[in-house]
Design an enzyme around this catalytic site. Structure first.
Site, short mmCIF file in Angstrom:
data_model
loop_
_atom_site.label_atom_id
_atom_site.label_comp_id
_atom_site.label_asym_id
_atom_site.label_seq_id
_atom_site.Cartn_x
_atom_site.Cartn_y
_atom_site.Cartn_z
CG PHE A 208 -1.85 1.20 1.24
CD1 PHE A 208 -3.14 1.09 0.72
CD2 PHE A 208 -1.47 2.44 1.75
CE1 PHE A 208 -4.00 2.18 0.69
CE2 PHE A 208 -2.33 3.53 1.73
CZ PHE A 208 -3.59 3.40 1.20
CG ASP A 317 5.62 3.95 1.59
OD1 ASP A 317 5.67 4.67 2.61
OD2 ASP A 317 4.57 3.79 0.93
CE LYS A 348 -0.11 6.07 7.73
NZ LYS A 348 -1.53 6.00 7.96
CB THR A 369 0.84 25.61 -3.48
OG1 THR A 369 0.31 25.61 -4.79
CG2 THR A 369 0.68 26.98 -2.84
#
Ligand SMILES: Cc1ncc(COP(=O)(O)O)c(C=O)c1O
Length: 488
Positions: A208, A317, A348, A369
């Site tokens: 995931f 990841d 997280k 941005t």
């Protein structure tokens, strides 16, 4: 600043308020782990209604509404005044519990108001102290071999931009320089090669990596995330499926990992041959959403070598595993490698998203941005101070052992319900006999004052904050035992 000083006063009186308000007895105190109560934590769960309670009913996908003002330490309070021991922590994203006094104090400091009020476009107009704040926070815990970091807003956009950085790096490597041709420039404007090249990211079955378009193409945990959304034609390799207990299946598990490595290499070769080479490999050190699937350090070392051999960037990841829950800042540290990755993404528990990267993966054309949020770096620097001051990584290792041992005991006691207890630090999980029983256990535990999360087809994952001590483990085990007894 009058409102702000009121706020500050509230924090100063927090300790005495807590003593006055919450003198209720704990439901369970382990003899093995004498209670050393955190001064900002509650004594134990306290349930007034089942959850969701009357004030949270009919809220669709929302589990229940929360009262964050009253939540403290390891306890989340809901709008019906139910106080639950939080072993899930906002999908694993609360590093040091709710309303930690050090963070409240930091936010009450008038010198930090402008950082909270003025969110800059960091890529073009960063505040003067931004490099110092990065050095104090993210760069103070850089993974081995990485001295550069790019902040981002969330886990998905960190991975999405990390993929882009890997593609740009790969194309520059192919060109031998970083000057695109006129054809590259003109074709990219109409979504055609060579400007938009046929390149891929290899990911793993059960992985995931988020739900944005690129990330979703590398996510393979549940169909519901992917359904109806067009995807890239990118390769997937098998992630090892280990058998437990590990010590009884050493040979089988080594064979399984060897099979997965072999297939990964085959896939890389095949995709190069079919004209869609693998520019990068992305993997979680522990597949989290996909069911808390672990693999050995040898597997990851093998994979790192395959990436190097085939010229693919290696992206680890750590969005869910990073930030201390495994007993180290980064789960990949358990592999014991000097050069574990080319990119490590996070979010997280680190409070801001982003990724560390090797010098060669310079993010020249990575931009949006906000590109992060300096107020989160401010909080993170303080979180890291608390982790160091309170030796929280050692605490996590200690609580994690107690948690896993407790799960082994319960697994022996309820062999018809529980299996495959596993974990590193407090990043633990256990399998339940079937999906329906798993869901029923989650709801019953919640009604008894313990918040847990599911993952994979039928696992329960434990994701407490780093301030989850041994006595919290025993409060949890006691309640979990009650719930399991009802399912026997
Ligand atoms: C390993 C991993 N990568 C990426 C993500 C996506 O992060 P976010 O939900 O912040 O977009 C998650 C979220 O759970 C995750 O666990």
């Amino acid at each position: 600043f009058s409102q702000n000083s009121d706020f500050f006063l509230r924090i100063l009186t927090l300790k005495s308020e807590l003593k006055k308000k919450f003198t209720c007895g704990c439901r369970y105190v382990s003899k093995a782990a004498p209670k050393t109560q955190l001064e900002y934590d509650y004594d134990g769960p306290s349930m007034k209604t089942s959850v969701p309670g009357p004030r949270s009913q009919n809220v669709g996908a929302v589990n229940f509404f929360c009262n964050y003002e009253e939540s403290r330490g390891n306890y989340l309070v809901d709008v019906d005044n139910n106080r639950m021991l939080d072993v899930y922590t906002q999908i694993s994203s609360i590093p040091i519990g709710y309303n930690h006094p050090a963070l409240l104090k930091l936010m009450a400091n008038p010198n930090h108001l402008s950082t909270l009020v003025n969110r800059p476009a960091l890529g073009i107009l960063p505040p003067e102290n931004f490099p110092d704040k990065l050095t104090e926070s993210l760069l103070s815990v850089s993974p081995s071999g990485m001295t550069r970091v790019q902040t981002m807003a969330c886990g998905s956009c960190s991975n999405e931009n990390a993929y882009k950085a890997m593609f740009i790096w790969y194309r520059n490597k192919e060109r031998g320089h970083n000057m695109p041709s006129d054809e590259d420039v003109s074709t990219c404007m109409i979504n055609k090669a060579p400007g938009c090249p046929d390149l891929s990211i290899l990911s793993f079955n059960g992985g995931f990596h988020g739900r944005t378009m690129g990330c979703l193409a590398t996510t393979h945990s549940k169909a519901i995330h992917k359904l109806d959304v067009p995807s890239f034609d990118w390769p997937m390799a098998p992630f090892p499926r280990l058998q437990y207990p590990l010590e009884e299946f050493t040979r089988e598990n080594a064979q399984e990992e060897a099979r997965c490595l072999e297939e990964t290499e085959d896939v890389i070769v095949k995709w190069r041959q079919k004209g869609n080479p693998v520019a990068g490999i992305v993997i979680e050190p522990i597949q989290a959403e996909g069911g808390d699937n672990h693999a050995s350090p040898d597997f990851f070392k093998g994979l790192r070598n395959i990436a190097r051999k085939h010229g693919c960037a290696f992206h680890v990841d750590e969005v869910q595993t990073g930030g201390g829950a495994t007993g180290k800042y980064w789960a990949h540290e358990h592999w014991g490698m000097d050069d574990p990755a080319d990119i490590v993404s996070f979010s997280k528990k680190l409070l801001t998203g982003g990724y560390y990267h090797k010098d060669e993966l310079q993010p020249y054309r990575i931009f949006n941005t906000w590109m992060g949020d300096p107020s989160k770096n401010l909080l993170l620097a303080e979180v890291l101070n608390v982790i160091r001051r309170e030796n929280l990584l050692e605490e996590v290792t200690r609580s994690g052992k107690a948690l896993l041992n407790g799960l082994y005991d319960l697994q022996a006691q309820y062999p018809g319900i529980l299996s495959r207890a596993r974990g590193q630090g407090t990043f633990c999980a256990i399998d339940i006999c079937d999906d329906a029983t798993r869901n029923s256990i989650l709801l019953k535990a919640r009604d008894k004052g313990v918040l847990l999360g599911g993952c994979g087809d039928r696992s329960i994952r434990f994701r407490p904050a780093l301030i989850f001590k041994e006595y919290h483990v025993h409060i949890f085990l006691n309640i979990f035992n009650d719930v399991l007894a009802e399912h026997k």
